[in-house]
Design an enzyme around this catalytic site. Sequence first.
Site, PDB file in Angstrom:
ATOM      1  N   THR A 251      66.064 -29.805   2.783  1.00 15.05           N
ATOM      2  CA  THR A 251      66.772 -31.519   2.945  1.00 15.05           C
ATOM      3  C   THR A 251      67.302 -31.401   1.143  1.00 15.05           C
ATOM      4  O   THR A 251      67.833 -30.726   0.117  1.00 15.05           O
ATOM      5  CB  THR A 251      65.248 -31.938   2.301  1.00 15.05           C
ATOM      6  OG1 THR A 251      64.854 -31.832   0.717  1.00 15.05           O
ATOM      7  CG2 THR A 251      64.272 -32.069   2.904  1.00 15.05           C
ATOM      8  N   ASP A 252      68.495 -32.544   1.470  1.00 14.19           N
ATOM      9  CA  ASP A 252      68.506 -33.110  -0.188  1.00 14.19           C
ATOM     10  C   ASP A 252      67.663 -32.962  -0.588  1.00 14.19           C
ATOM     11  O   ASP A 252      66.494 -33.222  -0.015  1.00 14.19           O
ATOM     12  CB  ASP A 252      69.771 -34.041   0.423  1.00 14.19           C
ATOM     13  CG  ASP A 252      71.460 -34.100  -0.319  1.00 14.19           C
ATOM     14  OD1 ASP A 252      71.071 -33.532  -1.164  1.00 14.19           O
ATOM     15  OD2 ASP A 252      71.695 -34.887   0.126  1.00 14.19           O
ATOM     16  N   ALA A 253      68.436 -33.592  -2.007  1.00 18.42           N
ATOM     17  CA  ALA A 253      67.674 -33.962  -3.349  1.00 18.42           C
ATOM     18  C   ALA A 253      66.761 -34.386  -3.070  1.00 18.42           C
ATOM     19  O   ALA A 253      67.018 -36.345  -2.273  1.00 18.42           O
ATOM     20  CB  ALA A 253      68.713 -34.061  -4.392  1.00 18.42           C
ATOM     21  N   LEU A 254      64.954 -34.976  -2.995  1.00 15.58           N
ATOM     22  CA  LEU A 254      64.126 -35.236  -2.956  1.00 15.58           C
ATOM     23  C   LEU A 254      64.110 -36.535  -4.026  1.00 15.58           C
ATOM     24  O   LEU A 254      63.217 -37.748  -3.390  1.00 15.58           O
ATOM     25  CB  LEU A 254      62.605 -34.522  -2.945  1.00 15.58           C
ATOM     26  CG  LEU A 254      62.652 -34.231  -1.554  1.00 15.58           C
ATOM     27  CD1 LEU A 254      61.660 -33.442  -1.684  1.00 15.58           C
ATOM     28  CD2 LEU A 254      63.058 -34.633  -0.485  1.00 15.58           C
TER      29      LEU A 254
END
Length: 473
Positions: A251-254
Amino acid sequence: MNSARLILPALRWRPETGFAHEQAAIESTLRLGVGGYIVFGVPGATADQVRMLTADVRRQAGRPLLVASDLERGAGQQAQGLAEFPPPRALATLGKDAVRGAARRTATDAASVGINWVLAPDADLDLNPDNPIVQTRSFGEDPATVAAYVAEWVRGCQDTGSLACVKHFPGHGRTATDSHAGVPVVNATADELHRVDETPFRAGIDAGVASVMTAHIAFPNLDPSGAPATFSAAILDRLHTSLGFGGLVVTDALIMEGAKSGRGEGESAVDAIRAGCDLLCYPNDPAAVKAALDAAIESGALSRERLGDALRRYEAALERANRPRTESPLPAADPDEYADRLLSAGMIRGEAPRLEWPISLRVIDDDLGGAYPPGPNDYVERAIAARGHAAGTGGARVILAFAEPRASKGRAGFGAESRRILEQEAPGAALVVLFAHPRLLAEIPGNAPVLLAWHRQRLMQEAVGRWLVGGGG
């Protein structure tokens, strides 16, 4: 099956403490059993500090880890003393050999400080002039051209033994909203997205890229539910089937608003893994995320099969990242040479002027403010002074105009205050140096000569200092 292996917490450098303030977080997350970390060394971590951090984390873990970092502009982007490179859009003007050389040097430098996973290259297309976050991070707007450079970057990086990562699938280039600040919606047709935006990702996958990062962006014509790609089984299934990707999906940053989207962090994590992501990047609360994953497994909301598949992909990436490395027989790419080549062809309006010394430097910095401070804007002045030419008054007036894509900045060009100052000062200047995307030339009023320097990074500022002292290269 330890679900914590799928969590990649962040370790951030601070001016006051370096990385020392992260020690308690390191101890607690290693007890959880996290699979690795993403390291942020900006704006001032040294290579030695990053090297000591990664060595200490591995010592405490007593097991292999994935250690990642955003290195689109070289390992010097996160660790002072290592090589910086111009942004991808600038590298593309230098050709494939320059792109591959920069990738190879980036990965080698990263490995020297314990980073084995390079979160680059950016495979997005520079399609929307109003995009606030892609811009010079992209290799360009033409799908075939960008695809060729993405493939070169992936091969150059992974030839060294490091992992590369193409991002942000299925493409961030059409947005006018930064996913740090909200959920962008891209209404392009499925055919456009498959035929155009996916092209660089296909090239990266064909080149053997180890990982793909998802976008917190909704694509209604790919998934009518409106779920952002990170949480869309329909979009991520296409990544594995139509594009044939068998590696790690991260994922991109959560912590980004585009990931939250009205849900809690634990719920976001479960939704991402269930949709087909394998690793969860940068949650605020790793313990809560692990608890949510375990509860979802217990309740049946997340299948053990899906968890096991994600863990197998993680283990495969971990094994690949920790294989013995081979030394490249090729000479190391020289960032200063790249920067000087860019400036030698950098006049995008008018001709290089003859400057009367001592020149007067006027800084217009559109990058100040926001959650993450930009790097210094005085490297040009320092470079001039180092060559015996102090800036002063009475000579030529040179404007240094800074405007880079920054998280949560929310705009693609100069802000109102910067435009006001440019309107006052640019028309009478001897030279304007533009540290930004070349299309921002349209926002520089008057007819003063304009030198394109691409980015505020130290590399390009120091190259401008050399250019000015050398009388225009």
